[in-house]
Design a protein around this motif. Structure first.
Motif, PDB file in Angstrom:
ATOM      1  N   UNK A 198       5.307   6.053   4.697  1.00 44.49           N
ATOM      2  CA  UNK A 198       5.718   5.240   3.545  1.00 44.49           C
ATOM      3  C   UNK A 198       5.597   3.740   3.772  1.00 44.49           C
ATOM      4  N   UNK A 199       5.655   3.282   5.031  1.00 41.14           N
ATOM      5  CA  UNK A 199       5.666   1.840   5.303  1.00 41.14           C
ATOM      6  C   UNK A 199       4.308   1.178   5.123  1.00 41.14           C
ATOM      7  N   UNK A 200       3.256   1.944   4.972  1.00 40.38           N
ATOM      8  CA  UNK A 200       1.907   1.382   5.033  1.00 40.38           C
ATOM      9  C   UNK A 200       1.569   0.448   3.873  1.00 40.38           C
ATOM     10  N   UNK A 201       1.961   0.803   2.666  1.00 34.72           N
ATOM     11  CA  UNK A 201       1.573  -0.030   1.530  1.00 34.72           C
ATOM     12  C   UNK A 201       0.128   0.218   1.127  1.00 34.72           C
ATOM     13  N   UNK A 202      -0.521  -0.802   0.544  1.00 37.42           N
ATOM     14  CA  UNK A 202      -1.862  -0.580  -0.011  1.00 37.42           C
ATOM     15  C   UNK A 202      -2.922  -1.544   0.523  1.00 37.42           C
ATOM     16  N   UNK A 203      -2.537  -2.513   1.346  1.00 30.84           N
ATOM     17  CA  UNK A 203      -3.540  -3.465   1.838  1.00 30.84           C
ATOM     18  C   UNK A 203      -4.512  -2.764   2.785  1.00 30.84           C
ATOM     19  N   UNK A 204      -5.820  -2.944   2.569  1.00 27.96           N
ATOM     20  CA  UNK A 204      -6.823  -2.241   3.387  1.00 27.96           C
ATOM     21  C   UNK A 204      -6.654  -2.435   4.894  1.00 27.96           C
ATOM     22  N   UNK A 205      -6.309  -3.656   5.329  1.00 31.21           N
ATOM     23  CA  UNK A 205      -6.163  -3.904   6.769  1.00 31.21           C
ATOM     24  C   UNK A 205      -5.017  -3.070   7.350  1.00 31.21           C
ATOM     25  N   UNK A 206      -3.978  -2.868   6.549  1.00 34.55           N
ATOM     26  CA  UNK A 206      -2.826  -2.083   6.992  1.00 34.55           C
ATOM     27  C   UNK A 206      -3.156  -0.589   6.980  1.00 34.55           C
ATOM     28  N   UNK A 207      -3.870  -0.151   5.941  1.00 36.53           N
ATOM     29  CA  UNK A 207      -4.287   1.250   5.857  1.00 36.53           C
ATOM     30  C   UNK A 207      -5.175   1.617   7.047  1.00 36.53           C
ATOM     31  N   UNK A 208      -6.105   0.729   7.354  1.00 36.95           N
ATOM     32  CA  UNK A 208      -7.020   0.969   8.474  1.00 36.95           C
ATOM     33  C   UNK A 208      -6.255   1.045   9.794  1.00 36.95           C
ATOM     34  N   UNK A 209      -5.323   0.127   9.974  1.00 35.81           N
ATOM     35  CA  UNK A 209      -4.514   0.101  11.206  1.00 35.81           C
ATOM     36  C   UNK A 209      -3.711   1.397  11.341  1.00 35.81           C
ATOM     37  N   UNK A 210      -3.072   1.804  10.259  1.00 37.10           N
ATOM     38  CA  UNK A 210      -2.287   3.045  10.280  1.00 37.10           C
ATOM     39  C   UNK A 210      -3.155   4.250  10.596  1.00 37.10           C
ATOM     40  N   UNK A 211      -4.318   4.320   9.964  1.00 36.66           N
ATOM     41  CA  UNK A 211      -5.157   5.513  10.079  1.00 36.66           C
ATOM     42  C   UNK A 211      -5.901   5.623  11.403  1.00 36.66           C
ATOM     43  N   UNK A 212      -6.189   4.488  12.048  1.00 35.73           N
ATOM     44  CA  UNK A 212      -7.058   4.535  13.226  1.00 35.73           C
ATOM     45  C   UNK A 212      -6.399   4.103  14.524  1.00 35.73           C
ATOM     46  N   UNK A 213      -5.257   3.415  14.441  1.00 36.03           N
ATOM     47  CA  UNK A 213      -4.702   2.815  15.661  1.00 36.03           C
ATOM     48  C   UNK A 213      -3.227   3.139  15.891  1.00 36.03           C
ATOM     49  N   UNK A 214      -2.400   2.979  14.875  1.00 36.14           N
ATOM     50  CA  UNK A 214      -0.960   3.142  15.054  1.00 36.14           C
ATOM     51  C   UNK A 214      -0.627   4.581  15.441  1.00 36.14           C
ATOM     52  N   UNK A 215       0.105   4.730  16.518  1.00 35.18           N
ATOM     53  CA  UNK A 215       0.510   6.063  16.959  1.00 35.18           C
ATOM     54  C   UNK A 215      -0.486   6.772  17.848  1.00 35.18           C
TER      55      UNK A 215
END
Length: 198
Positions: A13-30
């Protein structure tokens, strides 16, 4: 940067909609990070985040890497007041004297740990070499810190680190995959859970 699909998969839920944040969540975080220097860089950046949002740091990360010599601890450990003044004049980063000076001290602390046992081995030793899997289903279940992050924080401070409070350390542990806090319903949860030591 990749274009994300129109029908986005479920995310935390914390990701939001900004592409840079989506990319970070999907490829790096965790994603479990096993590289000693990369772990140090992420800990430093989490320290710079204190009092700010992570996306602010994320947007400035390339500037940080340039300003801090690619986050090479061996280089940064030798810095003094001239470099502090240079960084205080750099509008591309967070210009906070305490955090800049802490980074220099943290580089010195990293070098000692790296030589003694390896920074990666120290950190992964807290979780016995395998990411914790809490299995949270809601963002409200995720704690800001844990007894383990308090212990790691205390040990890092004892080793000479600064800006490594329990909340910063827990955010760092999440980011580096020492704990898999992707929610169970997130499309990244199972993938991160399956990752082992490289």
């Amino acid at each position: 940067m990749n274009t994300l699909p129109l029908n986005d998969p479920p995310r935390c839920a914390w990701v939001g909609t900004e592409p840079i944040y989506l990319e970070y969540h999907d490829t790096e975080w965790g994603v479990p990070e096993w590289d000693s220097r990369a772990l140090w860089e992420k800990l430093v950046l989490d320290g710079f985040q204190a009092g700010l949002s992570w996306i602010t740091i994320l947007k400035k990360r390339d500037n940080f890497r340039e300003a801090f010599a690619g986050f090479d601890p061996e280089v940064i450990a030798t810095w003094g007041e001239p470099e502090v003044q240079r960084l205080l004049g750099d509008a591309g980063i967070i210009r906070h004297r305490g955090k800049i000076e802490a980074t220099i001290g943290n580089a010195q602390a990293w070098l000692k740990i790296e030589e003694k046992q390896g920074f990666d081995k120290l950190l992964w030793g807290y979780v016995e070499g395998e990411a914790l899997q809490p299995g949270y289903r809601s963002h409200s279940e995720v704690p800001p810190s844990t007894p383990l992050s308090e212990r790691v924080s205390k040990d890092l401070k004892k080793a000479g680190f600064r800006f490594v409070g329990p909340t910063i350390v827990y955010a760092f542990m999440e980011a580096c995959g020492l704990v898999n806090d992707h929610l169970v319903g997130c499309h990244c949860h199972a993938r991160c859970a399956a990752l082992k030591a490289g």
